[in-house]
Design an enzyme around this catalytic site. Sequence first.
Site, PDB file in Angstrom:
ATOM      1  N   GLU A  61       0.809  -1.229   0.000  1.00 59.74           N
ATOM      2  CA  GLU A  61       0.000   0.000   0.000  1.00 59.74           C
ATOM      3  C   GLU A  61       0.836   1.269   0.000  1.00 59.74           C
ATOM      4  OE1 GLU A  61       0.489  -1.426   4.213  1.00 59.74           O
ATOM      5  OE2 GLU A  61      -0.264  -2.309   2.370  1.00 59.74           O
ATOM      6  N   ASP A  73      23.399  15.083 -31.296  1.00 56.64           N
ATOM      7  CA  ASP A  73      23.991  15.850 -32.381  1.00 56.64           C
ATOM      8  C   ASP A  73      25.410  16.229 -31.987  1.00 56.64           C
ATOM      9  OD1 ASP A  73      24.317  17.196 -34.721  1.00 56.64           O
ATOM     10  OD2 ASP A  73      22.929  18.828 -34.266  1.00 56.64           O
ATOM     11  N   ASP A 109      17.910  19.787 -30.559  1.00 60.78           N
ATOM     12  CA  ASP A 109      17.314  21.099 -30.300  1.00 60.78           C
ATOM     13  C   ASP A 109      16.726  21.754 -31.539  1.00 60.78           C
ATOM     14  OD1 ASP A 109      19.597  21.663 -31.695  1.00 60.78           O
ATOM     15  OD2 ASP A 109      20.445  23.063 -30.241  1.00 60.78           O
ATOM     16  N   ASP A 156      15.136  17.508 -35.407  1.00 62.97           N
ATOM     17  CA  ASP A 156      15.287  16.511 -34.343  1.00 62.97           C
ATOM     18  C   ASP A 156      13.946  16.066 -33.756  1.00 62.97           C
ATOM     19  OD1 ASP A 156      18.119  16.569 -34.412  1.00 62.97           O
ATOM     20  OD2 ASP A 156      18.115  18.428 -33.251  1.00 62.97           O
ATOM     21  N   ASN A 201       6.695 -13.837   5.893  1.00 68.79           N
ATOM     22  CA  ASN A 201       5.630 -13.762   6.900  1.00 68.79           C
ATOM     23  C   ASN A 201       4.509 -14.748   6.611  1.00 68.79           C
ATOM     24  OD1 ASN A 201       6.905 -11.823   8.362  1.00 68.79           O
ATOM     25  ND2 ASN A 201       5.764 -10.084   7.506  1.00 68.79           N
ATOM     26  N   ASN A 251       2.044  -3.985  10.705  1.00 63.99           N
ATOM     27  CA  ASN A 251       2.133  -3.520   9.322  1.00 63.99           C
ATOM     28  C   ASN A 251       2.156  -1.991   9.248  1.00 63.99           C
ATOM     29  OD1 ASN A 251       2.180  -4.281   6.505  1.00 63.99           O
ATOM     30  ND2 ASN A 251       0.142  -3.374   6.362  1.00 63.99           N
ATOM     31  N   ASP A 305       5.173   0.219   7.729  1.00 67.27           N
ATOM     32  CA  ASP A 305       4.970   1.211   6.675  1.00 67.27           C
ATOM     33  C   ASP A 305       5.594   2.555   7.040  1.00 67.27           C
ATOM     34  OD1 ASP A 305       3.652  -0.521   5.020  1.00 67.27           O
ATOM     35  OD2 ASP A 305       1.637   0.090   5.632  1.00 67.27           O
TER      36      ASP A 305
END
Length: 913
Positions: free
Chosen positions: A346, A388, A656, A660, A724, A749, A753
């Site tokens: 999550e 280039d 540029d 291109d 786990n 948990n 987190d």
Amino acid sequence: MALQFFKARFALFLRSRHTLRHFRRRLMLESLNTHGHAVAVPPALTQALRQASKDSTAALLARAGSQARGLTDAEAADIRAHVGPNEVEHEKPLPAWLHLWHCYQNPFNLLLTALAVISWLTEDAKATVVIGSMVVLSTLMRFVQEGRSHRAAERLKALVSNTATVLRRSEAGAADAAGGASAQQELPIAQLVPGDLIILSAGDMIPADCRVLVSKDLFVSQAAMTGESLPIEKHADAAKNAENTESVLDAANLLFMGTNVVSGAATALVLATGNGTYFGTIATRVTAADRTPTAFQTGVNNVSWVLIRFALVMVPIVFVINGVTKGDWVEAFLFALSVAVGLTPEMLPMIVTSTLAKGAVVLSRKKVVVKRLDAIQNFGAMDVLCTDKTGTLTQDKIVLERHTNVFGVVSEEVLKFAFLNSHYQTGLKNLLDRAVLEHVELQTALRVSEDYRKVDEIPFDFQRRRMSVVVSEKGDHHELICKGAVEEVLAACSHIQDGAQVLALDTALLARVQAVTGALNQEGLRVVAVAVKEVPPSKAVYSVADEADLTLIGYIAFLDPPKESAAPALQALAAHGVAVKVLTGDNDLVAAKVCRDVGLPVNGVVLGAQIEDLDEAGLRRLVEQHDLFAKLTPLHKERIVRALRANGHIVGFMGDGINDAPALRAADIGISVDSAVDIAKEAADIILLEKSLMVLEEGVVEGRKTFSNMLKYIRMTASSNFGNVFSVLVASAFLPFLPMLPIQLLVQNLLYDISQIAIPFDNVDEELVRQPLRWNPQDLGRFMVFFGPISSVFDILTFALMWWVFKANTLASQTLFQSGWFVVGLLTQTLIVHMIRTPKLPFLQSRAAWPLMGMTVLVMAVGVFLPMGPLADYFKLQALPLPYFGALVAILLGYATLTTVLKRFYIRRFGWQ
């Protein structure tokens, strides 16, 4: 159907809205390509555009409230106050409440919310609070990080602005329609108003809906609006054509916002701006389709689905085993849902957003503006850079070094004609023109304004590679002056001038000419040929057909010295696994010398003519064998980029110019500079405020750091989740009670987190950014299966310790058992990030950044405090005996040691991405 819905919602969730918003305009355009003009446009707008295409210039100017010399600044300001800025509304950010809703509505939060509702219905207030906290934490973290990222991106975007050349009258002559001076101004596109006169040339984005008043060989690409791949010629006198066109987009004297000039030049009257344009009207009526997922988005999708499929398999197994062995199916269901929460990543959206946003901010300090956040990961994955020559390998400061006749003798006459050509051309002035025009003393000597008058112009295009102007000297003598690439100018010449003699250009003279220009090229000079032809004074309009039977009078040669930073930058890119290929339209001899000067090996030069004769399979083989490609057209560059991508490379293209733009769009990551033409900046994903390969190398490293930190979280989540669940399956099969209550699993948990919030700010080992990094779901699966069971080994040792040593082996003593595994599970889960964040020895050879270290210590301390402190009863935990902590230290040391040993084995066997 449920799985398809879930997958669709998940894919939608992964696409961060703020990363797409910056390119919303291009998305809108792309959404029209398939159906052309099928999208509904108000009839009033279509009628107004048709009428504008038919009106005479005088009637059109009168209706627009403008004049032949343009508006004044005051008039423009008054109109802007009435019609608003030249912007399309859809680019505005989402309101805060809607952004918050989008941050919430993802499958992970919906799953947690469902679990919270079930807990509330079963009157489990504690679980409801904990699960609700997880939802709030996940949503707010993403909301804050995306908000910061969006604001940073908007600030960076403001650094790169497109402008338009506008003709404005001075206030002094405002009252006089026929008189009053006017001047060209470079203004931001947002400041344009209906009635403005704008000057367009090759490379310009068309900033509003316009009517062409004057044009010269004007070709416009309308592919974004109509899907037509070929440029369309536009010209002023098109009233008859407009009457017979099926769509207003086909009118040959109308230009539309979002299209671009391919070649030629024009003066146009702005008819409509912002939401009043054809594009703006459509943009307010349709929703842009999502782009094809990038390599980054596809990688995140694939990796996430590895975890989701794992959860879809394991959670039902946990539910069934606990239901059968414990007999309480309701509690088994809640426990299985808690396991599902533990298995879902999550925090992945927050981690991804944070790492990308941090990368964008860091790159901004290095003068790199990121237009699309996903491009950062592509930056790190890039293994081939096409660039280039001019301005990247060279100093981008071209100086006029020689001006000679056809046989290499210095000639002032050649310089004079070259100056006249550069001075009077109105198209895209390149560096060569600027170098010629810097000769101010020549301009003074020529007395241009007094002695010469421009008659006409034949603009430059990338097929002819030359351009011409026709000038009148003292009102009676007319001369066509052509300047361009040697081969292309020679193709239009029938004679050469040698002093006072004019000689027919035969094979022997052609060989001498080529020898002279070849010698100049060998010195690293870029050679431009100059040719002339006297034309009748009675003629006023000229075209490409007039570029024939010219007389070659000589050459101007330019020097663009290599950058001092080019050689070390190329070495640094090579050290980081990025191959550099030079794609230039320039002469092959000049390009080869520059490449040798900067240390880039030249194993043969491929010319554009050779590419013409190759099929796609042949081109794919050729691009792998060579690093220098010269005399290329825009199509050649695009084909080379696509061939490299077809070979499996992640390709960056740096350019540029208008030539291109196709290659920029074809590349995985388009890179341009702030001084580029509008269409190149629009096509690019990343804009450099400094045109340097060294800046690029820093960007590559930062992209890889960003990717590496995301990979840490995903690897850690995958391996710890697998371990786990394996531990839960073992415990569920043999224990008479749940190994951990749902509320305890959720709290664990939640704390885990929180400990990961600092991962985006972690250090990355230098070894991890030396080679390109890509998503590899197969590697993730192998990593998960390899490292996951390590934690299970120590979980099972903990079960044995609590069962036999501390006698927590009855229903009455289950709280002690659950408290013991709660602490071990949280500490090992939090510790794993330090073990797998680096292939080196953790804490000794490689240390995490202080924010991650601080969060780790804090969460581990809270994990120990909960069963020992006053909140223990609230979470159905209990204080642990003192000997337990000695065993805890031994378990943690054993876990770290075994992980390190197996990590060495894994690196030797599979490597470490």
